[in-house]
Design a protein around this motif. Structure first.
Motif, PDB file in Angstrom:
ATOM      1  N   ARG A   1       0.825  -1.213   0.000  1.00 52.93           N
ATOM      2  CA  ARG A   1       0.000   0.000   0.000  1.00 52.93           C
ATOM      3  C   ARG A   1       0.857   1.260   0.000  1.00 52.93           C
ATOM      4  O   ARG A   1       0.451   2.297  -0.526  1.00 52.93           O
ATOM      5  N   GLN A   2       2.052   1.159   0.602  1.00 57.52           N
ATOM      6  CA  GLN A   2       2.961   2.300   0.663  1.00 57.52           C
ATOM      7  C   GLN A   2       3.773   2.458  -0.622  1.00 57.52           C
ATOM      8  O   GLN A   2       4.559   3.399  -0.743  1.00 57.52           O
ATOM      9  N   GLY A   3       3.604   1.541  -1.558  1.00 54.94           N
ATOM     10  CA  GLY A   3       4.338   1.623  -2.817  1.00 54.94           C
ATOM     11  C   GLY A   3       5.750   1.089  -2.745  1.00 54.94           C
ATOM     12  O   GLY A   3       6.565   1.339  -3.645  1.00 54.94           O
ATOM     13  N   ILE A   4       6.081   0.341  -1.695  1.00 51.86           N
ATOM     14  CA  ILE A   4       7.410  -0.244  -1.556  1.00 51.86           C
ATOM     15  C   ILE A   4       7.489  -1.505  -2.412  1.00 51.86           C
ATOM     16  O   ILE A   4       6.582  -2.341  -2.388  1.00 51.86           O
ATOM     17  N   SER A   5       8.581  -1.661  -3.160  1.00 54.80           N
ATOM     18  CA  SER A   5       8.672  -2.768  -4.115  1.00 54.80           C
ATOM     19  C   SER A   5       9.585  -3.901  -3.670  1.00 54.80           C
ATOM     20  O   SER A   5       9.556  -4.981  -4.265  1.00 54.80           O
ATOM     21  N   GLY A   6      10.413  -3.678  -2.643  1.00 55.30           N
ATOM     22  CA  GLY A   6      11.335  -4.726  -2.224  1.00 55.30           C
ATOM     23  C   GLY A   6      11.696  -4.635  -0.766  1.00 55.30           C
ATOM     24  O   GLY A   6      11.712  -3.547  -0.176  1.00 55.30           O
ATOM     25  N   VAL A   7      11.990  -5.803  -0.161  1.00 52.13           N
ATOM     26  CA  VAL A   7      12.326  -5.870   1.262  1.00 52.13           C
ATOM     27  C   VAL A   7      13.607  -6.667   1.457  1.00 52.13           C
ATOM     28  O   VAL A   7      13.997  -7.480   0.611  1.00 52.13           O
TER      29      VAL A   7
ATOM     30  N   ALA B   1       2.641 -11.031  -2.499  1.00 52.65           N
ATOM     31  CA  ALA B   1       2.268  -9.629  -2.676  1.00 52.65           C
ATOM     32  C   ALA B   1       2.902  -8.993  -3.918  1.00 52.65           C
ATOM     33  O   ALA B   1       2.617  -7.838  -4.231  1.00 52.65           O
ATOM     34  N   GLY B   2       3.786  -9.721  -4.586  1.00 51.90           N
ATOM     35  CA  GLY B   2       4.437  -9.182  -5.783  1.00 51.90           C
ATOM     36  C   GLY B   2       5.618  -8.285  -5.483  1.00 51.90           C
ATOM     37  O   GLY B   2       5.985  -7.447  -6.315  1.00 51.90           O
ATOM     38  N   LEU B   3       6.256  -8.468  -4.330  1.00 50.46           N
ATOM     39  CA  LEU B   3       7.435  -7.692  -3.951  1.00 50.46           C
ATOM     40  C   LEU B   3       8.686  -8.575  -4.079  1.00 50.46           C
ATOM     41  O   LEU B   3       8.607  -9.794  -3.979  1.00 50.46           O
ATOM     42  N   SER B   4       9.822  -7.939  -4.271  1.00 49.92           N
ATOM     43  CA  SER B   4      11.079  -8.681  -4.267  1.00 49.92           C
ATOM     44  C   SER B   4      11.568  -8.819  -2.827  1.00 49.92           C
ATOM     45  O   SER B   4      11.207  -8.030  -1.952  1.00 49.92           O
ATOM     46  N   ALA B   5      12.410  -9.840  -2.589  1.00 48.00           N
ATOM     47  CA  ALA B   5      12.890 -10.075  -1.225  1.00 48.00           C
ATOM     48  C   ALA B   5      14.332 -10.557  -1.235  1.00 48.00           C
ATOM     49  O   ALA B   5      14.722 -11.359  -2.087  1.00 48.00           O
TER      50      ALA B   5
ATOM     51  N   GLU C   1      22.081  -4.272   7.087  1.00 45.56           N
ATOM     52  CA  GLU C   1      22.164  -2.817   7.236  1.00 45.56           C
ATOM     53  C   GLU C   1      22.922  -2.190   6.071  1.00 45.56           C
ATOM     54  O   GLU C   1      22.552  -1.127   5.560  1.00 45.56           O
ATOM     55  N   ARG C   2      23.985  -2.843   5.616  1.00 45.32           N
ATOM     56  CA  ARG C   2      24.758  -2.324   4.487  1.00 45.32           C
ATOM     57  C   ARG C   2      23.972  -2.424   3.181  1.00 45.32           C
ATOM     58  O   ARG C   2      23.859  -1.446   2.427  1.00 45.32           O
ATOM     59  N   LEU C   3      23.387  -3.579   2.905  1.00 45.08           N
ATOM     60  CA  LEU C   3      22.664  -3.778   1.654  1.00 45.08           C
ATOM     61  C   LEU C   3      21.380  -2.957   1.585  1.00 45.08           C
ATOM     62  O   LEU C   3      20.962  -2.542   0.504  1.00 45.08           O
ATOM     63  N   CYS C   4      20.775  -2.736   2.723  1.00 44.01           N
ATOM     64  CA  CYS C   4      19.552  -1.935   2.762  1.00 44.01           C
ATOM     65  C   CYS C   4      19.811  -0.538   2.207  1.00 44.01           C
ATOM     66  O   CYS C   4      19.047  -0.015   1.389  1.00 44.01           O
ATOM     67  N   ALA C   5      20.917   0.062   2.633  1.00 42.74           N
ATOM     68  CA  ALA C   5      21.282   1.396   2.150  1.00 42.74           C
ATOM     69  C   ALA C   5      21.691   1.364   0.683  1.00 42.74           C
ATOM     70  O   ALA C   5      21.328   2.257  -0.102  1.00 42.74           O
ATOM     71  N   GLU C   6      22.435   0.332   0.288  1.00 46.76           N
ATOM     72  CA  GLU C   6      22.921   0.247  -1.089  1.00 46.76           C
ATOM     73  C   GLU C   6      21.802   0.031  -2.093  1.00 46.76           C
ATOM     74  O   GLU C   6      21.809   0.589  -3.192  1.00 46.76           O
ATOM     75  N   ARG C   7      20.819  -0.765  -1.746  1.00 47.10           N
ATOM     76  CA  ARG C   7      19.782  -1.163  -2.701  1.00 47.10           C
ATOM     77  C   ARG C   7      18.460  -0.424  -2.517  1.00 47.10           C
ATOM     78  O   ARG C   7      17.543  -0.592  -3.326  1.00 47.10           O
ATOM     79  N   GLY C   8      18.323   0.327  -1.445  1.00 47.59           N
ATOM     80  CA  GLY C   8      17.086   1.063  -1.232  1.00 47.59           C
ATOM     81  C   GLY C   8      15.896   0.174  -0.894  1.00 47.59           C
ATOM     82  O   GLY C   8      14.767   0.458  -1.292  1.00 47.59           O
ATOM     83  N   LEU C   9      16.142  -0.890  -0.142  1.00 45.09           N
ATOM     84  CA  LEU C   9      15.089  -1.836   0.224  1.00 45.09           C
ATOM     85  C   LEU C   9      14.529  -1.504   1.608  1.00 45.09           C
ATOM     86  O   LEU C   9      15.198  -0.882   2.431  1.00 45.09           O
TER      87      LEU C   9
END
Length: 333
Positions: free
Chosen positions: A68-74, A93-97, A135-143
């Motif tokens: 609902r928030q428009g987030i595409s990946g986690v 839900a159609g999101l990447s993980a 924590e590192r990949l979250c910042a790099e990939r915008g997830l």
């Protein structure tokens, strides 16, 4: 979203989401366990979910809100069941993980995560070291960082199991749950204590990974050695969101040795014909250790997950609990 409320109302709202994907799990009364423990014993079979654990409830609720928030990946870190929940719910839900697990993690859980189509990364020697990679990949990939404990939507989603329990067994006196990161204990307290304040909630944890227990005893967040084989317990520290709920909401805490956790797998097989993982079966052993307190009461034991490795099952089968049930542990308790 991390500041979203955790409450009975939000759990009821989560149920409208969770019920679109998951059927209620069975709550079964076991006659032999009831007779031996001199109590009215039920088991909540969260091991019957498509992912084999209770955590899928929280994953489904979280993914619905993220979409609902428009987030595409986690992205998240896990020893298995939480990661499988996030990976599966994201797919639905159609999101990447992306799921980061410790090196030498349970191969059965790794395989199931990969089968969802999620990216699996093995990094670090422990649960906590895996989190550093996230924590590192979250910042790099915008997830979006879906933390396994400090995530209100997960806890509200998990809480739906306790709504089901109260509908099937409204006169419950005691609820026993495994505690690793604490999402289930927090959910149990939020729902059960709000509706039936008299219910005693008891947590179980591995002696070799006892951060939550130590935090509960000290009434302050702390860390501890994290060496248990049981992935559902394998956390080296307590987490703020869940700790702030269970620090005052638990009646008692039971610690199990590694041998006792293996024996609990045997007890689950002997009395329920279920092959479950260490944390998932731990509530049975806890009940035997608490038999005097439980006498005459209606209790629910939560069977949280069934994703044990072949090696864990094979080792558990060497214990006589697979063949003799209560008689093999009677003298220990």
């Amino acid at each position: 979203m991390k500041n979203y409320p955790i409450s009975l109302l939000e759990t009821i709202r989560a149920r409208s989401i969770v019920s679109q994907y998951l059927k209620p799990t069975q709550l079964i009364r076991y006659e032999a366990l009831s007779r031996i423990l001199n109590a009215n014993v039920f088991i909540k079979h969260e091991n019957h979910h498509p992912t084999g654990s209770f955590k899928i409830r929280g994953g489904v609720n979280l993914m619905a809100h993220l979409k609902r928030q428009g987030i595409s990946g986690v992205i998240t870190f896990s020893t298995g069941n939480h990661g499988l929940s996030i990976a599966t719910a994201a797919k639905w839900a159609g999101l990447s993980a992306v799921v980061v697990v410790p090196e030498r993690n349970n191969p059965a859980k790794n395989r199931k995560i990969r089968e969802t189509g999620a990216e699996l990364i093995e990094a670090g020697k422990s649960f906590e070291e895996a989190s550093q990679t996230v924590e590192r990949l979250c910042a790099e990939r915008g997830l979006y960082y879906a933390h396994p404990a400090d995530e209100p939507h997960l806890i509200n989603g998990v809480g739906t199991e306790f709504l089901e329990i109260l509908e099937d067994a409204p006169d419950i006196d005691v609820m026993i749950v495994p505690l690793g990161g604490g999402s289930e204990a927090a959910a149990a307290i939020t729902v059960l204590k709000t509706i039936r304040p008299h219910i005693d909630i008891i947590a179980v944890q591995a002696q070799n990974s006892s951060a939550a227990y130590r935090s509960w005893k000290a009434h302050a967040i702390s860390s501890a050695e994290n060496t248990t084989f049981a992935g559902g317990f394998a956390t080296g520290k307590a987490y703020e969101t869940t700790f702030n709920i269970y620090k005052d909401g638990l009646r008692d805490f039971v610690l199990l040795s590694e041998e006792e956790i293996y024996q609990s797998i045997g007890l689950a097989h002997y009395y329920t014909q279920q092959l479950v993982e260490g944390a998932g079966s731990s509530t049975l052993m806890a009940a035997f250790k608490l038999q005097e307190f439980l006498k005459g009461k209606t209790i629910v034991l939560q069977m949280s997950g069934c994703n044990a490795s072949i090696e864990e099952i094979e080792r558990a089968m060497t214990y006589s609990t697979f063949r003799e049930g209560w008689r093999s542990v009677e003298c220990r308790l």
